[in-house]
Design a protein around this motif. Sequence first.
Motif, short mmCIF file in Angstrom:
data_model
loop_
_atom_site.label_atom_id
_atom_site.label_comp_id
_atom_site.label_asym_id
_atom_site.label_seq_id
_atom_site.Cartn_x
_atom_site.Cartn_y
_atom_site.Cartn_z
N SER A 44 -7.03 56.40 -48.16
CA SER A 44 -6.54 57.64 -48.15
C SER A 44 -7.38 58.58 -47.05
N SER A 45 -6.61 59.94 -46.90
CA SER A 45 -7.34 60.57 -45.99
C SER A 45 -8.75 60.98 -46.17
N GLN A 46 -9.19 61.21 -47.41
CA GLN A 46 -10.60 61.57 -47.76
C GLN A 46 -11.36 60.22 -47.50
N THR A 47 -11.12 59.02 -47.68
CA THR A 47 -11.63 57.79 -47.29
C THR A 47 -11.72 57.51 -45.94
#
Length: 92
Positions: A44-47
């Motif tokens: 994901s973008s956060q990860t």
Amino acid sequence: MKARWSVGDIAAEVDVAIVAVAGPLMNFAVALICFAVLRHVEVSSQTFEVLRQAWIVNVVLGIFNLIPVPPLELPELVVERLLAHPETLREL
């Protein structure tokens, strides 16, 4: 005639060298793992952002850890100096 070096001296130097290499090596290993995950795993973008920051921080720390700096263990140095010169301790 006393030998200039002993096996104990060499072992101590090897131990110091291993400890000196362990820090940068660990930083570069973590950076490599983060980079590999970023390149080969869908995240994901956060990860992605967390891994990217971890990669950057570990590369910078690894480079910083390669800079030869005299020992920074001030308390150890102070105790060593006081034990080497007991007259200083009596003056305190």
